[in-house]
Design a protein around this motif. Structure first.
Motif, PDB file in Angstrom:
ATOM      1  N   ALA A   1       7.507  10.682  31.543  1.00  0.00           N
ATOM      2  CA  ALA A   1       6.562  11.492  32.323  1.00  0.00           C
ATOM      3  C   ALA A   1       5.140  11.294  31.822  1.00  0.00           C
ATOM      4  O   ALA A   1       4.835  11.566  30.662  1.00  0.00           O
ATOM      5  N   GLU A   2       4.287  10.797  32.709  1.00  0.00           N
ATOM      6  CA  GLU A   2       2.865  10.684  32.380  1.00  0.00           C
ATOM      7  C   GLU A   2       2.228  12.044  32.644  1.00  0.00           C
ATOM      8  O   GLU A   2       2.329  12.559  33.737  1.00  0.00           O
ATOM      9  N   GLN A   3       1.586  12.593  31.630  1.00  0.00           N
ATOM     10  CA  GLN A   3       1.027  13.952  31.738  1.00  0.00           C
ATOM     11  C   GLN A   3      -0.491  13.895  31.847  1.00  0.00           C
ATOM     12  O   GLN A   3      -1.163  13.391  30.958  1.00  0.00           O
TER      13      GLN A   3
ATOM     14  N   TYR B   1      -7.722  13.768  31.112  1.00  0.00           N
ATOM     15  CA  TYR B   1      -7.090  12.744  30.286  1.00  0.00           C
ATOM     16  C   TYR B   1      -5.615  12.616  30.628  1.00  0.00           C
ATOM     17  O   TYR B   1      -5.066  13.410  31.393  1.00  0.00           O
ATOM     18  N   GLU B   2      -4.972  11.603  30.043  1.00  0.00           N
ATOM     19  CA  GLU B   2      -3.537  11.431  30.272  1.00  0.00           C
ATOM     20  C   GLU B   2      -2.838  11.004  28.985  1.00  0.00           C
ATOM     21  O   GLU B   2      -3.394  10.264  28.179  1.00  0.00           O
ATOM     22  N   ILE B   3      -1.615  11.476  28.830  1.00  0.00           N
ATOM     23  CA  ILE B   3      -0.772  11.033  27.710  1.00  0.00           C
ATOM     24  C   ILE B   3       0.591  10.671  28.284  1.00  0.00           C
ATOM     25  O   ILE B   3       1.095  11.354  29.173  1.00  0.00           O
TER      26      ILE B   3
ATOM     27  N   LYS C   1       1.938  15.148  37.233  1.00  0.00           N
ATOM     28  CA  LYS C   1       2.791  14.526  36.230  1.00  0.00           C
ATOM     29  C   LYS C   1       3.526  13.442  36.996  1.00  0.00           C
ATOM     30  O   LYS C   1       4.142  13.721  38.013  1.00  0.00           O
ATOM     31  N   HIS C   2       3.414  12.217  36.535  1.00  0.00           N
ATOM     32  CA  HIS C   2       4.128  11.134  37.207  1.00  0.00           C
ATOM     33  C   HIS C   2       5.464  10.946  36.504  1.00  0.00           C
ATOM     34  O   HIS C   2       5.501  10.578  35.337  1.00  0.00           O
ATOM     35  N   LEU C   3       6.509  11.227  37.266  1.00  0.00           N
ATOM     36  CA  LEU C   3       7.836  11.173  36.668  1.00  0.00           C
ATOM     37  C   LEU C   3       8.484   9.823  36.963  1.00  0.00           C
ATOM     38  O   LEU C   3       8.879   9.551  38.094  1.00  0.00           O
TER      39      LEU C   3
HETATM   40 MG    MG Z   1      -0.169   6.218  34.920  1.00  0.00          MG
END
Ligand code: MG
Ligand code: ADP
Length: 727
Positions: free
Chosen positions: A223-225, A301-303, A350-352
């Protein structure tokens, strides 16, 4: 940019920020040294458990075999010794109730020894089962309030871990949470059930393809958060951010994200320092975080971690959210996980990333270089296509929330229409199947960049598509409509269940057509694939999901467009959804219905709180600022008139008009709130959606206009400009 006292103080605090935490030093302790140090992992268990017990636990974890409860006493004792050596005084059963949050109940290891002293104790029983009072968690009618009993049950497949605090540590044990009737009150119970169903059906399909050595198949998830970080001083000066997680007022700043200078830009020093500590904390917990970058909106931001089995990924994702929030505070920052904290700039999702696989056959959604020859891949891929088409309202419903509605369908996130992006290569292969047989696969080839010093690059066979809610990205699907602050458990339960259903369908068709004769398999596969693509190909769309044309086209194709959560949530209890959940033992009818009731109730609660905040802030924050300015203008006007000057009253007129509109719209919102009564939670939710939300926006409209007129030194709320750009 001057501002009122509280704004000035906030700005001063931001600009004078000094780190208060000691610097981390990765040269002394490399990430690989800290990775997993706080995890009661298989290797720790191997060291500390008798051989037979270790073997039994390992089998349950790796093959899904039945947990032998008699191992619990020994495991508990080993866990306790390990935890105490790491400074633990307490243990906690961790569970994920339907609030979407993480819940924890702590118990001390300490027990009186009967002789005036005390011993440290942790029994197998305490490991296996906890009994938190369940009455304050949502049950959606499964449990009446006086039936307070709820149980937590040890999930041996998700490792226990140590949570650190400056004053001691806690042993955390992942658990499932059920009512005393055994019904699921959480996200984990149905997730584990759905993974079991997915495994069973995948095994059937793999057997048909001739495999004999087949390890347990698990759903995998990464999952990209996305999240925002803003200075805490601004956060505390905004009652809306503090209480609702999003700004309910705020004029659009002169500069937003139009320069596209934020995405992948240099990460500000304080933010990067915070990220480094977040990552180190997560490494200790065995969470394999991998990527970080600036996102599109300012201060966003993303983690993202490396993917893991869906159950562990879900637990780890909750830890990612908790750790972001906790560590951010140490850096004077607040981590906003709301889907739309600021209007006018991108929200967070959130990209799952979802696939399925095992250790013997690998990733079952990996097409290889010649997908047209990879029958097994095509079958698994087609199963996903069928599932997503057949159950698209369910997929929309499991990402539904009051907050995610602000993001879905706006031109920044996937629309509420669920479609699949397959890319050129696979679309072409499926087109060939439709036409009779797949004979070739398009290839990407090699790109030459025009400068001899640059390396030739292998080119993917297909491009990417940011506008698709459900995109194939090379060896997995990426479900992009998931909400930034929700547990990925719900979407995974749905995906596992509906993919299991499709695999069951495919397996049955193939078993019948071949009767076990492998020579008949290729034709049987072609037939089943053609059947699926004929019936479900309408869900495939490779174009621009944001465009108006797509909305019309989707309607022609009969794809549902469930714009709001209130439209989507009732699909949870539609007969076909209940049937699929019951058939695969994932959720009973009562459990599904209780979930629908809970989510509708949560929707109502969220909008209710927001509407109260709008009224309060309008009356006690914005109105007073506006009339102070109005009064200043009026006094100036009167003074000038008294000495014989003309005063252009345009500004005074406009402010007076806006003040009146602000008052009227606030009163209208109050009326809309009090005028409605219903015993049906669905009717109530509709009222919040169709009447209250628009009434709130009306108040905001006048407030935001006032913000752009009222003297800056009288404006009490930190502005978008300040919150998003002063870091
Ligand atoms: Mg991404
Ligand atoms: P991008 O932003 O390009 O999509 P990221 O690296 O940010 O890529 O995120 C991709 C996510 O997909 C990562 O969490 C990655 O581990 C995950 N992923 C990769 N392969 C699989 C798989 N087989 N199953 C589930 N998730 C996967």
């Amino acid at each position: 940019m001057s501002g009122s006292t509280s704004r000035l103080q906030a700005i001063a605090a931001v600009t004078n920020y000094k780190p208060t935490t000691p610097a981390l030093n990765f040269a002394d302790t490399s990430p690989s040294d800290v990775f997993g140090v706080n995890v009661f992992s298989l290797s720790v268990m191997k060291e500390r458990l008798p051989k037979e017990i270790f073997k039994s636990v390992k089998a349950t974890i790796e093959t899904g075999s039945k947990l032998d409860p008699s191992v619990a006493d020994v495991v508990a004792a080993a866990m306790k010794d390990w935890a105490i050596a790491k400074g633990a005084t307490h243990y906690a059963h961790i569970f994920h109730p339907l609030t979407g949050l993480t819940a924890e109940k702590h118990d001390s290891f300490l027990a009186p020894d009967g002789a005036g002293g005390a011993i440290m104790e942790f029994s197998g029983k305490a490991l296996i089962q906890g009994e938190p009072d369940a009455s304050s968690f949502p049950s959606g009618g499964i449990r009446v309030t006086f039936e307070a009993r709820g149980y937590t049950a040890w999930d041996v497949t998700s490792p226990a871990y140590i949570l650190e605090n400056p004053n001691g540590t806690t042993l955390c044990i992942p658990t499932a949470f059920v009512s005393w009737t055994g019904e699921a009150l959480d996200k984990k119970t149905p997730l584990l059930r759905s993974m079991q169903a997915l495994n069973k059906q995948s095994q059937r399909v793999l057997k048909i393809f001739g495999h004999r050595d087949i390890a347990m198949v698990t759903a995998t998830a990464g999952a990209e958060q996305e999240y925002f970080l803003i200075d805490r001083n601004f956060f505390f000066a905004r009652p809306d951010l503090l209480n609702a997680g999003r700004t309910l007022f705020g004029a659009k700043p002169p500069k937003g994200q139009e320069f596209e200078d934020q995405y992948f830009g240099a990460i500000p020093e304080r933010v990067l320092a915070c990220m480094l500590e977040v990552e180190r904390e997560l490494y200790k917990l065995g969470v394999p975080v991998k990527t970080r970058h600036n996102e599109v909106a300012p201060s966003q931001y993303e983690i993202a971690p490396i993917f893991e089995n869906a159950n562990i990924a879900t637990d780890h994702q909750q830890l990612v959210m908790l750790t972001l929030k906790r560590v951010a505070n140490k850096y004077g920052l607040e981590c906003l996980l709301h889907e739309k904290p600021f209007a006018g700039v991108n929200g967070s999702g959130k990209h799952l990333n979802f696939s399925l696989g095992n250790s013997t056959q690998g990733n079952l959604l990996d097409p290889g270089s010649t997908p047209h020859q990879n029958m097994q891949f095509l079958v698994f891929c087609a199963a996903v296509i069928r599932a997503v088409h057949k159950f698209s309202p369910l997929l929309r419903a499991v990402v539904a929330s009051a907050s995610n509605d602000h993001r879905l369908g706006a031109n920044e996130a996937p629309p509420a229409i669920i479609s699949i992006f397959l890319g050129d290569q696979l679309t072409d292969v499926f087109e060939q199947i439709k036409g009779g047989a797949a004979k070739s696969s398009k290839t990407g080839g090699i790109m030459h960049l025009g400068a001899d010093t640059l390396p030739p690059l292998p080119k993917d066979a297909g491009d990417r598509n940011r506008t698709s809610p459900f995109a194939f990205t090379g060896n997995r699907f990426e479900y992009r409509a998931v909400a930034s602050n929700q547990s990925i458990g719900g979407p995974l339960v749905a995906l596992n269940a509906i993919v299991a259903d499709s695999l069951d369908y495919v397996a049955t068709a193939l078993e019948q057509a071949t009767g076990g004769d492998s020579a008949k398999l290729p034709q049987a596969v072609q037939n089943v694939l053609k059947d699926i693509i004929d019936k479900h190909g309408a869900v495939i769309f490779n174009g621009d999901g944001y465009s108006e044309a797509w909305h019309q086209e989707a309607e022609k194709r009969g794809l549902p467009n469930l714009k709001t959560s209130v439209d989507a949530l009732p699909y949870l209890s539609k007969p076909d959804v209940v049937e699929v959940f019951e058939k695969f033992g994932v959720l009973s009818k009562r459990e599904v219905e209780s979930r629908e009731a809970i989510y509708l109730e949560q929707y109502c609660k969220a909008v209710n709180v927001e509407s109260l905040l709008v009224i309060e802030m309008s009356k006690t924050v914005i109105f007073p600022a506006a009339i102070r300015y109005q009064s200043e203008l009026a006094v100036t006007c009167a003074n000038l008139k008294a000495v014989g000057y003309q005063f252009d009253t345009n500004t005074l007129d406009k402010v007076t008009e806006l003040v009146k509109n602000l008052q009227d719209s606030t009163a209208a919102l109050e009326n809309a709130r009090s005028a409605f009564h219903s015993h049906s939670v669905l009717d109530e939710a509709k009222h919040y959606c169709n009447t209250i939300l628009p009434a709130m926006l009306e108040v905001r409209k006048y407030a935001d206009e006032l913000e752009l007129m009222v003297a800056d030194d009288l404006w009490p709320l930190p502005t978008y400009q300040e919150m998003l750009f002063i870091k």
